[in-house]
Motif scaffolding. Structure first.
Motif, PDB file in Angstrom:
ATOM      1  N   PRO A 109       2.753  -4.630  -0.344  1.00 23.15           N
ATOM      2  CA  PRO A 109       4.013  -4.390  -1.050  1.00 23.15           C
ATOM      3  C   PRO A 109       4.912  -5.628  -1.106  1.00 23.15           C
ATOM      4  CG  PRO A 109       3.517  -2.540   0.371  1.00 23.15           C
ATOM      5  CD  PRO A 109       2.512  -3.630   0.685  1.00 23.15           C
ATOM      6  N   ARG A 140      -4.332   3.443  -6.547  1.00 23.54           N
ATOM      7  CA  ARG A 140      -3.243   4.157  -5.856  1.00 23.54           C
ATOM      8  C   ARG A 140      -2.117   3.195  -5.487  1.00 23.54           C
ATOM      9  NH1 ARG A 140      -7.541   6.961  -3.059  1.00 23.54           N
ATOM     10  NH2 ARG A 140      -7.257   5.486  -1.358  1.00 23.54           N
ATOM     11  N   PHE A 141      -2.478   2.023  -4.980  1.00 23.91           N
ATOM     12  CA  PHE A 141      -1.471   1.028  -4.603  1.00 23.91           C
ATOM     13  C   PHE A 141      -0.639   0.612  -5.813  1.00 23.91           C
ATOM     14  CE2 PHE A 141      -0.260  -3.477  -4.306  1.00 23.91           C
ATOM     15  CZ  PHE A 141       0.621  -3.412  -3.232  1.00 23.91           C
ATOM     16  N   THR A 143      -0.172   2.119  -8.673  1.00 21.77           N
ATOM     17  CA  THR A 143       0.645   3.238  -9.159  1.00 21.77           C
ATOM     18  C   THR A 143       1.880   3.400  -8.271  1.00 21.77           C
ATOM     19  OG1 THR A 143      -1.285   4.330 -10.103  1.00 21.77           O
ATOM     20  CG2 THR A 143       0.637   5.709  -9.688  1.00 21.77           C
ATOM     21  N   LYS A 144       1.696   3.318  -6.973  1.00 23.47           N
ATOM     22  CA  LYS A 144       2.810   3.417  -6.032  1.00 23.47           C
ATOM     23  C   LYS A 144       3.817   2.286  -6.243  1.00 23.47           C
ATOM     24  CE  LYS A 144       3.689   4.067  -1.107  1.00 23.47           C
ATOM     25  NZ  LYS A 144       3.091   4.162   0.216  1.00 23.47           N
ATOM     26  N   GLN A 145       3.347   1.144  -6.734  1.00 24.72           N
ATOM     27  CA  GLN A 145       4.214  -0.010  -6.990  1.00 24.72           C
ATOM     28  C   GLN A 145       4.850   0.026  -8.386  1.00 24.72           C
ATOM     29  OE1 GLN A 145       5.003  -2.178  -4.514  1.00 24.72           O
ATOM     30  NE2 GLN A 145       3.787  -0.761  -3.289  1.00 24.72           N
ATOM     31  N   SER A 148       1.422   1.454 -14.405  1.00 23.73           N
ATOM     32  CA  SER A 148       0.660   2.543 -15.000  1.00 23.73           C
ATOM     33  C   SER A 148      -0.409   1.969 -15.928  1.00 23.73           C
ATOM     34  CB  SER A 148       1.578   3.504 -15.762  1.00 23.73           C
ATOM     35  OG  SER A 148       2.309   2.816 -16.748  1.00 23.73           O
TER      36      SER A 148
END
Length: 171
Positions: A109, A140-141, A143-145, A148
């Protein structure tokens, strides 16, 4: 493990190359053939390749161990080279990798935050990223950041074609 981030320059090409090869191997051992990994790293992650990227205006960040300054991860922002409709102000996050021992410690992150900050500081308005289609953990990482999926591409690694996803995020 404690780490720090700093801007990288062409003088850091050997460090970037070292961590690039190691992280690529970690990410794709068991996924890609040995010969494809070696060919890809030799072509795209050599010290000469990083010096060339930097000479073309790329912006890189290097993550280093606080003790001893060993390279642990990096980002590389370049002019976009992805099969999506370009927009004024686009930048590609061509690379973002962190060594496995740092996973779960906030380095990923932090590297993404720095890439976003570097992109904004350079006046870019959208971050693009191509990622191996089978790398669900990375999906997943990203998308979490806040990224898209906006498209797909075929990507050659060594002698083998792979299907990638193209992600984007407004800056």
């Amino acid at each position: 493990m404690n780490w720090r981030l700093r801007p990288a320059s062409a003088d850091d090409s050997a460090l970037l190359s070292l961590v690039a090869g190691a992280t690529f191997l970690e990410a794709f051992a068991g996924v890609l053939d040995r010969a494809d990994i070696v060919a890809h790293v030799a072509r795209n992650s050599s010290a000469d390749a990083f010096a060339r990227y930097m000479g073309e205006g790329a912006v890189a960040t290097l993550a280093e161990a606080e003790h001893g300054a060993a390279p642990l991860g990096y980002t590389l922002l370049t002019a976009p080279d992805l099969p999506v409709e370009p927009r004024a102000g686009d930048v590609e996050l061509k690379r973002i990798y962190a060594l496995a021992p740092t996973h779960g410690q906030g380095l990923g992150p932090a590297l993404m935050e720095r890439a976003v900050s570097d992109g904004r500081a350079a006046g870019h308005r959208r971050l693009l990223l191509g990622v191996y289609g089978g790398n669900v953990r990375a999906h997943r990482f990203y998308t979490k950041q806040g990224l898209s999926v906006i498209g797909e591409r075929r990507f050659l690694v060594g002698a083998t074609w792979h299907d990638d996803l193209v992600f984007a995020r407004d800056l």
